[in-house]
Every structure is written in structure tokens, then in C-alpha cells.
Design an enzyme around this catalytic site. Structure first.
Site, PDB file in Angstrom:
ATOM      1  N   HIS A  69       0.854  -1.189   0.000  1.00 11.17           N
ATOM      2  CA  HIS A  69       0.000   0.000   0.000  1.00 11.17           C
ATOM      3  C   HIS A  69       0.891   1.240   0.000  1.00 11.17           C
ATOM      4  O   HIS A  69       1.963   1.237   0.611  1.00 11.17           O
ATOM      5  CB  HIS A  69      -0.923  -0.009   1.225  1.00 11.17           C
ATOM      6  CG  HIS A  69      -1.985   1.045   1.131  1.00 11.17           C
ATOM      7  ND1 HIS A  69      -1.742   2.360   1.463  1.00 11.17           N
ATOM      8  CD2 HIS A  69      -3.271   0.991   0.704  1.00 11.17           C
ATOM      9  CE1 HIS A  69      -2.840   3.064   1.237  1.00 11.17           C
ATOM     10  NE2 HIS A  69      -3.790   2.258   0.790  1.00 11.17           N
ATOM     11  N   SER A 106     -10.453   7.412  -3.031  1.00  5.24           N
ATOM     12  CA  SER A 106     -11.673   8.225  -2.863  1.00  5.24           C
ATOM     13  C   SER A 106     -12.909   7.647  -3.556  1.00  5.24           C
ATOM     14  O   SER A 106     -13.710   8.394  -4.125  1.00  5.24           O
ATOM     15  CB  SER A 106     -11.425   9.664  -3.317  1.00  5.24           C
ATOM     16  OG  SER A 106     -10.418  10.254  -2.503  1.00  5.24           O
TER      17      SER A 106
HETATM   18  P1  13P Z   1      -9.642   6.302   0.396  1.00 11.74           P
HETATM   19  O1  13P Z   1     -10.824   5.527  -0.157  1.00 11.74           O
HETATM   20  O2  13P Z   1      -9.888   6.797   1.783  1.00 11.74           O
HETATM   21  O3  13P Z   1      -9.201   7.359  -0.556  1.00 11.74           O
HETATM   22  O4  13P Z   1      -8.420   5.278   0.532  1.00 11.74           O
HETATM   23  C1  13P Z   1      -8.109   4.464  -0.543  1.00 11.74           C
HETATM   24  C2  13P Z   1      -7.111   3.445  -0.109  1.00 11.74           C
HETATM   25  O5  13P Z   1      -5.981   3.784   0.225  1.00 11.74           O
HETATM   26  C3  13P Z   1      -7.532   2.045  -0.072  1.00 11.74           C
HETATM   27  O6  13P Z   1      -6.459   1.201   0.169  1.00 11.74           O
END
Ligand code: 13P
Length: 256
Positions: free
Chosen positions: A96, A214
Site C-alpha cells: 500500500h 476516494s
Molecule cells: P480512500 O478511499 O480513503 O481514498 O483510501 C483508498 C485506499 O488507500 C484504499 O487502500
């Protein structure tokens, strides 16, 4: 056909068993009939056991957010794939961007983790994605290709086919700024081309590539409707049962 997969990456939230159980007890009845979407919840390590117990007999699967590449030993603070397996954890998120950027994880380290995860029969969800400056400099594809080559280095075709790739443009994570469906689709197609070059068309067509960054109930459907986007990895919007349910519903509707 590739079934969509929706991952709820809770990050460092809902790590107390009581919070995790409360959310899951709301989610389970909402999604119980949604059999054509794979649903994976990745809570913090401290809530893994209670999450696994709570979703037993439901259609929700469980993933860890990270692991180490060694199976045991003097690695204070690390978690072994063997422990995750034994607990009943099926998936693990690797690479990640928060691990890469905040904890300095390199492509080489992620490659090592990936190989151990595959050996341990965990299903890896491997994240790749570019920073804003890289996109603005027109280097997105170069960055993705480089990450792809190093992160998946020396993987056999059979191994890669057990991997789920998450394309997460870093500028879209937690910023409220989503890639347009067209921007995301362009990179998903590019990733399939990279897979095709090394592993052939058949493998490229079977691998699921999620989008992350997002995703919300209001934009999920238009993203999932794109041919090469096979669901999403959801951060913020996966913390409430209702919004996660709506995103899963959008994935199911995108099949039809
Ligand atoms: P958000 O949906 O909060 O932007 O995060 C995405 C994410 O990093 C999923 O691993």
C-alpha cells in the site's frame, strides 16, 4: 468473466474488537444476498480475530493490511504469514502507498513479501500507483511499469494469477480527488498490457485489477462500469456499513 472484488481497507481505524464487530453486524445482513461480488474486510491486526469470528458463515472474507516476509524469528513487531493463515485470514494487502511512503517499503521488500504470501496460500492484494508530481510530469506509465516489474519480479504465471492488483493513484487517496473513470481505465488497460507482455493474454484477462482512491457511493458505479476495472479498494467509505454496502451494490450492478 472476472467477478468484481471490493476490499474495505480500514487502515488504522476500528481496531478495537467492539467497533469492528458493531460495523460487521450491520454489514452482514445488508450484503448477504450479494453473491457475485467478492467482499474482503481488512481491519487492523488487533481486530482480525474478532472480525474472522464475526463473519464466519457470511459471504465476507478477511484480509490483513500487511505482513512480514519471514515465517518466524527475531523480528520484533512483525506479523508472519503463518500466523495470518492459522487465524483464518485469506487475503493480505501488500505494498500500500502508505506502507511505501510512510514506512519506506521498497519494491524489493514488497516482492519478498509477495513471494512468501503466495507460498503461504494467502491471496495478495498488491497496490501500485503514482504520486501527483509523477502524473503531472507525464511519467505515470513509466512509474507504473517500473513498480510492476520490480514488485512482481520472478513471479511465475501461476503465481501472478493468484494476485489481485490494486491501482491506487496516490494523489487520489484520502484526498476526495478521484481519478476519472477514463483516467483509471487507461492505467488498468496499461497494466493488462504489461501482464500480457510477460505472461500472455490469457493471464492478463483473468487477473483482477481494482481501483482505489476516494471511491464513494456517488462515484462507484461509473468507475466499476469500465471494462478493465474489477471493483475497488476502499478506505474512508468502507468505515460505515451503509456506504460500503452501496459501493458493493454498485459493483454488483456493474456486472449487468
Ligand atoms: P480512500 O478511499 O480513503 O481514498 O483510501 C483508498 C485506499 O488507500 C484504499 O487502500
Amino acid at each position: 468473466m472476472r467477478n468484481p472484488i471490493i476490499g474495505g481497507n480500514w487502515k488504522m481505524n476500528k481496531g478495537t474488537p467492539s467497533e469492528a464487530i458493531k460495523m460487521l453486524k450491520e454489514l452482514i445482513p445488508l450484503v448477504e444476498k450479494m453473491k457475485s461480488v467478492d467482499i474482503v474486510i481488512a481491519p487492523p491486526f488487533t481486530a482480525l480475530f474478532s472480525t474472522i469470528q464475526t463473519v464466519k458463515n457470511s459471504n465476507i472474507m478477511v484480509g490483513a493490511q500487511n505482513m512480514y516476509y519471514e515465517e518466524k524469528g527475531a523480528f520484533t513487531g512483525e506479523v508472519s504469514p503463518i500466523f495470518l493463515n492459522d487465524l483464518g485470514c485469506e487475503y493480505v494487502i501488500l505494498g500500500h502507498s502508505e506502507r511505501r511512503d510512510i514506512f519506506n517499503e521498497s519494491d524489493d521488500l514488497i516482492n519478498k513479501k509477495l513471494k512468501t504470501a503466495l507460498k503461504s496460500d494467502l491471496k495478495p492484494i498488491v497496490c501500485i500507483g503514482e504520486h501527483l508530481e509523477e502524473r503531472e510530469a507525464g511519467r505515470t506509465k513509466e512509474v507504473i511499469e517500473n513498480q510492476f516489474n520490480l514488485t512482481f519480479k520472478d513471479l511465475k504465471s501461476e503465481e501472478l494469477s493468484r494476485v489481485i492488483i490494486a491501482y491506487e493513484p496516490i494523489w487520489a487517496i484520502g484526498t476526495g480527488k478521484t481519478a476519472t473513470p477514463e483516467q483509471a481505465e487507461e492505467i488498468h488497460i496499461f497494466i493488462r498490457e504489461l501482464i500480457t507482455k510477460i505472461y500472455g493474454k490469457n493471464t492478463a484477462q483473468t487477473i483482477r485489477i481494482q481501483y482505489g482512491g476516494s471511491i464513494k457511493p456517488t462515484n462507484a458505479k461509473e468507475i466499476f462500469d469500465k471494462e478493465n476495472i474489477d471493483g475497488g479498494l476502499v478506505g474512508g467509505a468502507s468505515l460505515q456499513s451503509k456506504s460500503l454496502y452501496e459501493i458493493i451494490k454498485a459493483a454488483e450492478e456493474s456486472i449487468n
